[in-house]
Design an enzyme around this catalytic site. Sequence first.
Site, mmCIF file in Angstrom:
data_model
loop_
_atom_site.group_PDB
_atom_site.id
_atom_site.type_symbol
_atom_site.label_atom_id
_atom_site.label_comp_id
_atom_site.label_asym_id
_atom_site.label_seq_id
_atom_site.Cartn_x
_atom_site.Cartn_y
_atom_site.Cartn_z
ATOM 1 N NE ARG A 202 -4.161 -1.717 1.914
ATOM 2 C CZ ARG A 202 -4.934 -2.228 2.848
ATOM 3 N NH1 ARG A 202 -4.657 -2.072 4.122
ATOM 4 N NH2 ARG A 202 -5.998 -2.914 2.513
ATOM 5 C CE LYS B 108 -20.137 -15.525 6.927
ATOM 6 N NZ LYS B 108 -20.197 -14.404 7.865
ATOM 7 N N GLY C 222 -9.865 -8.667 -1.232
ATOM 8 C CA GLY C 222 -8.682 -9.119 -0.498
ATOM 9 C C GLY C 222 -8.171 -10.496 -0.866
ATOM 10 N N GLY D 174 -13.217 -3.699 0.123
ATOM 11 C CA GLY D 174 -14.578 -3.268 0.442
ATOM 12 C C GLY D 174 -15.070 -2.198 -0.528
HETATM 13 P P1 AMP Z 1 -14.515 -14.060 1.096
HETATM 14 O O1 AMP Z 1 -13.806 -13.236 2.131
HETATM 15 O O2 AMP Z 1 -15.972 -14.157 1.274
HETATM 16 O O3 AMP Z 1 -14.108 -13.684 -0.316
HETATM 17 O O4 AMP Z 1 -14.035 -15.540 1.341
HETATM 18 C C1 AMP Z 1 -12.711 -15.948 1.240
HETATM 19 C C2 AMP Z 1 -12.527 -17.179 2.042
HETATM 20 O O5 AMP Z 1 -13.422 -18.169 1.596
HETATM 21 C C3 AMP Z 1 -11.147 -17.756 1.951
HETATM 22 O O6 AMP Z 1 -10.520 -17.670 3.182
HETATM 23 C C4 AMP Z 1 -11.388 -19.208 1.552
HETATM 24 O O7 AMP Z 1 -10.608 -20.123 2.282
HETATM 25 C C5 AMP Z 1 -12.844 -19.420 1.891
HETATM 26 N N1 AMP Z 1 -13.447 -20.482 1.071
HETATM 27 C C6 AMP Z 1 -13.436 -20.602 -0.254
HETATM 28 N N2 AMP Z 1 -14.047 -21.717 -0.641
HETATM 29 C C7 AMP Z 1 -14.474 -22.352 0.456
HETATM 30 C C8 AMP Z 1 -15.177 -23.561 0.698
HETATM 31 N N3 AMP Z 1 -15.556 -24.344 -0.301
HETATM 32 N N4 AMP Z 1 -15.456 -23.885 1.989
HETATM 33 C C9 AMP Z 1 -15.061 -23.087 3.002
HETATM 34 N N5 AMP Z 1 -14.409 -21.928 2.826
HETATM 35 C C10 AMP Z 1 -14.100 -21.553 1.580
#
Ligand code: AMP
Length: 396
Positions: free
Chosen positions: A35, A199, A355, A378
């Site tokens: 950054r 999520k 991220g 974000g």
């Molecule tokens: P996000 O911050 O929502 O973009 O999520 C990123 C995180 O999702 C990372 O730390 C990944 O390890 C996790 N992730 C990706 N695929 C899966 C999965 N199939 N099951 C559990 N966690 C996951």
Amino acid sequence: MSKFSDSNFSGKKVLIRVDFNVPLDETFQITDDNRMRATIPTLKKILDDGGSVILMSHFGRPKDGPAEKYSLKHLVDHLSELLGTKVDFANDCIGEEAQHKAAGLQPGGVLLLENLRFHKEEEKGDKAFAEKLSKLGDIYVNDAFGTAHRAHASTAVIAQFFQPENKMFGLVMESEVESAEKVMHSSEKPFTAIIGGAKVSDKIMIIENLLDRATDIIIGGGMAYTFFKAMGGSIGSSLLEEDKVDTAKELLEKAKAKGVIIHLPSDSIIADQFAEDASISSSLSNNIPDGWMGLDIGALACEVFSKVIIQSKTILWNGPMGVFEMAKFQHGTKAIAQAVADATNNGAYTLVGGGDSVSAVNQFGFADKVSYVSTGGGAMLEYFEGKELPGIAAMK
Ligand code: AMP
């Protein structure tokens, strides 16, 4: 608003909002200075023109005023090194010392102000606090895309105290906004959005908004299993947001009505536990045995997704395809990174943001093989959700 690259800063004191929220270890050493490095060209241009620079940033999330752990003084030596010039420091971002040091800056001089968030007025977007900050410089430059979605004093409110010709985006902000606008408003078709991560709840709004822009949406990562559940599949103990099953159903219906193709991973790499040393196997994503969980997209999904990606002219990628932090479950994310790099090579415009997808392209060595890697997680997400970002709106 003026254009940064067309401006000459000779003899000007330039107050710049940067994002120096870098990670430190327990001995206050910087563990990732990306950054800081990103803003160096902005700072160098001003200094080379014969201007001086007053830098303001937030740093961490201090709860109750000043705290050693969140002091920006830990960054002074490294910033001096990066700029090749001595950087002065003010122990508070407003008040006498800051005013005195800012007033005394000579052309080529650099002053770093203490953490803005030591004053609760910063995050409240307090007008009087913003006005005090504004008095420190002749020109206001916002180069902190990462905080553009916050209506804070230094990121948005302050802009009203500068005439249009005296406020502008810095080079980081300029290229972030340009690349996001290009994808959002003038994307060449086919436009594929790749959305992954843990999520569904975090990504509903971006998917909704992209239904009006993209031709194809690839959904991977943990969030895909809520969609399989919505279609009546068995997903074992994969990630599930029970309360978002109906939303997933609705998104699938809306996509169909709008003629947007949603691609879900037909197969998965499954594991008997969420661990590096889990036993693994592969399975259809809608028929995962009890006690097993999908932690990455499977070989067939990699192949199908790659084909869609390679045929696209515009690609937006946010979120990993699997638990890429563990070696056993990073193949899918790597394969998608490769396909996005190949598409870029074919002439597609490719923007990676958020991220975890940024960490993934960096980790796998693809950062310079895509068109643009966004620094604002974000902020980028909110931009593609269709929200107006206060840090951008305040300048226009
Ligand atoms: P996000 O911050 O929502 O973009 O999520 C990123 C995180 O999702 C990372 O730390 C990944 O390890 C996790 N992730 C990706 N695929 C899966 C999965 N199939 N099951 C559990 N966690 C996951």
